[in-house]
Design an enzyme around this catalytic site. Structure first.
Site, PDB file in Angstrom:
ATOM      1  N   SER A   1      15.812 -50.666  -4.917  1.00 45.27           N
ATOM      2  CA  SER A   1      15.715 -51.087  -3.528  1.00 45.27           C
ATOM      3  C   SER A   1      15.041 -52.460  -3.463  1.00 45.27           C
ATOM      4  CB  SER A   1      14.965 -50.028  -2.703  1.00 45.27           C
ATOM      5  OG  SER A   1      15.094 -50.251  -1.322  1.00 45.27           O
TER       6      SER A   1
ATOM      7  N   GLU B   1      24.498 -44.415   0.167  1.00 37.41           N
ATOM      8  CA  GLU B   1      23.273 -45.183   0.402  1.00 37.41           C
ATOM      9  C   GLU B   1      22.757 -45.062   1.842  1.00 37.41           C
ATOM     10  OE1 GLU B   1      21.290 -46.964  -1.446  1.00 37.41           O
ATOM     11  OE2 GLU B   1      22.384 -47.522  -3.267  1.00 37.41           O
TER      12      GLU B   1
ATOM     13  N   HIS C   1      20.234 -43.197  -0.339  1.00 38.29           N
ATOM     14  CA  HIS C   1      19.367 -44.189  -0.956  1.00 38.29           C
ATOM     15  C   HIS C   1      18.165 -43.516  -1.621  1.00 38.29           C
ATOM     16  CE1 HIS C   1      17.792 -48.230  -1.478  1.00 38.29           C
ATOM     17  NE2 HIS C   1      16.663 -47.922  -0.878  1.00 38.29           N
TER      18      HIS C   1
END
Length: 524
Positions: free
Chosen positions: A218, A337, A441
């Site tokens: 990330s 995601e 995610h």
């Protein structure tokens, strides 16, 4: 000697009346004390691994050192107690849980090694940059034992300055000796200081400073991409793994970042003096005020592309021009995601009509084409339809922008290994009632750092074993391989992406460009 020969040999000795063999000497106990360049540190020896926590790699960035490049830490007398983590960098607690802290003395790192990592054979080093939007998180939250022990590597997890304290850009901070630095990249400079600490000290922990892999997820992946193209990071690492943030994503520009910085300075009353006076005023503002103002203004944190040697170009430009650190890259995202962010923004169900309205407001004249490709009726929940659109295209985490990065790096001539994590039963970062999080995610993290988000079942554990094998073999020699796992091809075309899911056939090649309809999105 083969194991099958041991019973026969034992029987022969007994029949011959031979004396029992002398006991083999035990291997030496791995040292709990390691001497660094600043002094000895005492960690913990825990069976199959050693753990050293809270080691300072730079001076506390407090007082006059706030918003300055990291300075050397001072040597200590005696043996430093590295048996517990030190404070995380100042941050407000995120919505998925955590702690609000205001302390700025936070530039510490943690080292995990296999128990045997103290011999002549030096092990690869993996340096982890945590995620959290560059506003939250800490290195100590990640248990690197499995990576270190199963992968035979040394793992370093790093704290770096967050939010406004790590990423504030303001012209008043570019004066005097700081003029050569583009303001706003303090977190990035922290990471590079940690990498320099690794270069100086890895060997003392059994690591090879000539074989360092920088990896992050990330925001940590965004920073890893920035370090990939940063001239001031040259030679500090030899491979990069970027998880769930495309290296083809634009970073903040100098103009936009400094506009945010000036808005924050005005909000805290530090905008009416000379540059030196404004800088002094900002350095006197309590961290709590800075964090709360930064959050209230909705400002973003992350690398700034500006006119200095830290990040002079946008990553895409640097890679296109060949002006980057040419190392092998492993790069990828997760299958779903954006389900995390859609579920946070829409915690309650939305109707098909609401979904259509969101798409029309977002895509305007192209909305009919988008709705034809992603009709609400094809999905169990309109929020899933919306998150599928957002996962496929248009953002830093999207599959199509990751395909752009794979192709960009492949054209630049560096080895690229592409993946997509696809376990839709993985423990989620946030469990929203009535919503299927899928492979949202951050869900791949538990497979590298077991226990982070939840427990794994036996099939998921086997996937975890394969992923740890892929990640750590890449750290060893730049080629991801795993025992009894499928071959991972080097990326040369859009179907050279390795899908990672549990169960028979769960690991296989896939074409994420086709699956995410990237040609359609490119046509828009």
């Amino acid at each position: 000697m083969r194991l099958t020969g041991i019973p026969l040999l034992a029987s022969a000795l007994l029949l011959a009346g031979a004396a029992p063999a002398a006991a083999q000497p035990r291997p030496p106990r791995p040292p709990a004390v390691v001497r660094t360049d600043l002094g000895p540190v005492r960690g913990q020896v825990q069976g199959d691994h050693r753990l050293f926590q809270g080691i300072p790699y730079a001076a506390p960035p407090t007082g006059d050192l706030r918003w300055r490049p990291p300075q050397p830490a001072r040597p200590w007398h005696g043996t430093y107690d590295a048996t517990f983590p030190r404070g995380q960098c100042a941050q407000l607690a995120p919505p998925y849980g955590g702690e609000t802290t205001y302390g700025e003395d936070c530039l510490y790192l943690n080292v995990t090694t296999p128990a045997r990592a103290h011999g002549r054979h030096k092990l690869p080093v993996m340096v982890w940059v945590h995620g959290g939007s560059n506003t939250t998180g800490s290195g100590s939250a990640y248990d690197a034992t499995k990576l270190a022990v199963d992968g035979d590597v040394v793992v370093v997890t790093v704290n770096y300055r967050l939010g406004p304290l790590g990423w504030l850009a303001h012209p008043a901070l570019e004066t005097g000796s700081d003029r050569r630095y583009q303001a706003g990249n303090y977190g990035l400079l922290d990471q590079q200081a940690a990498l320099r600490w690794v270069r100086r000290n890895a060997a003392a922990f059994g690591g090879d400073p000539r074989n360092v892999t920088l990896f992050g997820e990330s925001a940590g992946a965004a920073d890893s991409c920035a370090n990939l193209v940063s001239p001031s990071a040259a030679g500090l690492f030899h491979k990069v793994i970027s998880q769930s943030f495309s290296c083809a994503t634009p970073v903040r520009t100098e103009a936009s970042a400094e506009a945010d910085g000036e808005a924050l300075a005005k909000a805290v009353g530090c905008d009416e003096g000379s540059p030196a006076a404004n800088a002094a005023c900002l350095r006197a503002v309590p961290a709590k005020t800075l964090l709360e103002t930064f959050d209230a203004e909705g400002m973003s944190a992350g690398p700034v592309a500006g006119g200095d040697r830290v990040l002079p170009l946008q990553p895409v430009q640097a890679i296109e021009q060949g002006r980057f650190n040419r190392v092998p890259v492993m790069h990828g995202n997760t299958l779903d995601e954006m389900r995390l962010f859609v579920s946070l923004y829409y915690p309650n169900p939305i109707t098909a009509a609401q979904y259509e309205g969101i798409v029309r407001a977002t895509y305007g004249a192209a909305a009919d084409a988008v709705l034809a490709r992603y009709p609400a009726g094809d999905y169990p929940d309109p929020r899933i339809a919306l998150s599928t659109i957002q996962t496929d295209a248009g953002g830093a985490l999207s599959s199509c922008l990751h395909q752009d990065a794979f192709q960009l790096l492949e054209r630049a001539g560096v080895p690229v290994y592409a993946y997509q994590f696809a376990d839709r039963t993985a423990p989620p970062l946030i469990d929203v009632p009535g919503f299927d999080e899928g492979a949202e995610h951050a869900t791949e993290l538990t497979f590298l750092f077991p226990g982070l988000l939840g427990d794994l079942n036996p099939e998921q554990t086997r996937l975890s074993d394969a992923m740890v094998g892929y990640w750590t073999s890449f750290a060893h020699n730049g080629r991801p391989r795993a025992h009894r796992a499928p071959h991972w091809p080097r990326f040369r075309s859009s179907d050279d992406v390795l899908s990672l899911a549990p169960g028979p056939g769960g690991i296989h090649r896939t074409d994420t460009s086709e699956r995410s309809m990237c040609s359609f999105w490119n046509s828009l």
